[in-house]
Design a protein around this motif. Sequence first.
Motif, PDB file in Angstrom:
ATOM      1  N   LYS A 296       1.206   7.796  -4.535  1.00  0.00           N
ATOM      2  CA  LYS A 296       0.119   7.554  -5.483  1.00  0.00           C
ATOM      3  C   LYS A 296      -0.332   8.823  -6.197  1.00  0.00           C
ATOM      4  CE  LYS A 296      -2.507   5.388  -2.455  1.00  0.00           C
ATOM      5  NZ  LYS A 296      -3.664   4.660  -1.888  1.00  0.00           N
TER       6      LYS A 296
ATOM      7  N   GLY B 171      -5.760  -6.595  -4.723  1.00  0.00           N
ATOM      8  CA  GLY B 171      -5.374  -6.435  -3.325  1.00  0.00           C
ATOM      9  C   GLY B 171      -5.843  -7.626  -2.515  1.00  0.00           C
TER      10      GLY B 171
ATOM     11  N   LYS C  75      -5.404   0.183 -12.836  1.00  0.00           N
ATOM     12  CA  LYS C  75      -5.983  -0.617 -11.753  1.00  0.00           C
ATOM     13  C   LYS C  75      -6.495  -1.970 -12.254  1.00  0.00           C
ATOM     14  CE  LYS C  75      -5.256   2.806  -9.000  1.00  0.00           C
ATOM     15  NZ  LYS C  75      -6.311   3.544  -8.304  1.00  0.00           N
TER      16      LYS C  75
ATOM     17  N   GLU D 299       0.838  -1.192   0.000  1.00  0.00           N
ATOM     18  CA  GLU D 299       0.000   0.000   0.000  1.00  0.00           C
ATOM     19  C   GLU D 299       0.873   1.240   0.000  1.00  0.00           C
ATOM     20  OE1 GLU D 299      -3.832   1.950   2.301  1.00  0.00           O
ATOM     21  OE2 GLU D 299      -2.652   0.437   3.313  1.00  0.00           O
TER      22      GLU D 299
ATOM     23  N   THR E 160      -8.604  -3.905  -2.180  1.00  0.00           N
ATOM     24  CA  THR E 160      -7.696  -3.022  -1.453  1.00  0.00           C
ATOM     25  C   THR E 160      -6.624  -3.868  -0.772  1.00  0.00           C
ATOM     26  OG1 THR E 160      -7.509  -1.455   0.407  1.00  0.00           O
ATOM     27  CG2 THR E 160      -9.242  -3.098   0.556  1.00  0.00           C
TER      28      THR E 160
ATOM     29  N   GLY F 109      -8.332   8.191  -1.069  1.00  0.00           N
ATOM     30  CA  GLY F 109      -7.525   7.860  -2.233  1.00  0.00           C
ATOM     31  C   GLY F 109      -7.201   9.094  -3.047  1.00  0.00           C
TER      32      GLY F 109
ATOM     33  N   HIS G 187      -7.816   0.104  -5.121  1.00  0.00           N
ATOM     34  CA  HIS G 187      -6.416  -0.263  -5.397  1.00  0.00           C
ATOM     35  C   HIS G 187      -6.327  -1.091  -6.671  1.00  0.00           C
ATOM     36  CE1 HIS G 187      -2.300  -1.598  -4.591  1.00  0.00           C
ATOM     37  NE2 HIS G 187      -2.692  -2.837  -4.787  1.00  0.00           N
TER      38      HIS G 187
ATOM     39  N   THR H 120      -4.948  -5.583 -11.231  1.00  0.00           N
ATOM     40  CA  THR H 120      -4.301  -5.491  -9.922  1.00  0.00           C
ATOM     41  C   THR H 120      -5.252  -6.040  -8.867  1.00  0.00           C
ATOM     42  OG1 THR H 120      -3.019  -3.543 -10.563  1.00  0.00           O
ATOM     43  CG2 THR H 120      -3.324  -3.909  -8.211  1.00  0.00           C
TER      44      THR H 120
ATOM     45  N   SER I  89      -2.845   5.621   3.258  1.00  0.00           N
ATOM     46  CA  SER I  89      -3.529   6.403   2.226  1.00  0.00           C
ATOM     47  C   SER I  89      -4.391   7.512   2.826  1.00  0.00           C
ATOM     48  CB  SER I  89      -4.401   5.481   1.362  1.00  0.00           C
ATOM     49  OG  SER I  89      -5.375   4.834   2.157  1.00  0.00           O
TER      50      SER I  89
END
Length: 265
Positions: free
Chosen positions: A72, A218, A213, A66, A186, A102, A176, A216, A151
């Motif tokens: 980010k 999490g 994203k 993270e 996430t 975010g 995420h 990806t 975050s």
Amino acid sequence: MLARQRQAIILEEAQRTGAVRVSDLVERLGVSDMTVRRDLDVLASRGLVEKVYGGATTITGRSTDEPGFEAKSVRQREQKEAIAELAASLVKPGTAIGISAGTTTWTFARALDGIPDLTIVTNSVRVADILHDSGQTDRTVVLTGGVRTPSDALVGPVAVQSLRSLHLDLVFLGVHGMAEGPGFTTPNLTESETDRALVEAGRKLVVLADHTKWGTVGISTIADLADAGVVVSDTGLPEDARKVLSENAGELLIADPERRAEADE
């Protein structure tokens, strides 16, 4: 200073903070913009950093990784701004909305300027600051309590309890990652619980996610793809992802960063 010494300093700073900016490195190292960019090219070619607009970030890939807010915030900046403007067009005056934490949702909050009579609930300190700084007196901002994450999200039992008593028209969720099986995810287990409570508080879910994203994943799922009434992404989203999202989510909206840039000229 030798190139390898500069690169070692750059890498150490990137690993310490999660991101570095070219302008900051120029000042710190006392070299030209082009020299810094060449050093970043070398580090990127070795797989040690990822080049982004105006700098570089550290490489991550684990389901629990993270990056912090600053790391980010420099990624896909133009895409996030285009997504934010398109998402803001969904907000009508006089509505109650929720905004998760975010960098994409933070950018979205900035795009809400001028929309009157909004009630906004958020678990993001950064988002709340942006909304308060706008100076709009017809705006009500509710910030949940909780424990702060990398975050800058407020999470945990206090945040969850606050959200479970609310009823919102729209919830704008930053994620995420997104993928066909796991859905919207996430890397933070506690944040996923708080995000789920926020999603449940809304009548309609709008997910804001740039093209990087896709694919990806999490460690924890916030919502299934089918739970999204709208997904707002950008033109970099691949065709296979568009097909999956169009078939599962209620609606897929594609923001065009280049068109937005042309409009600003």
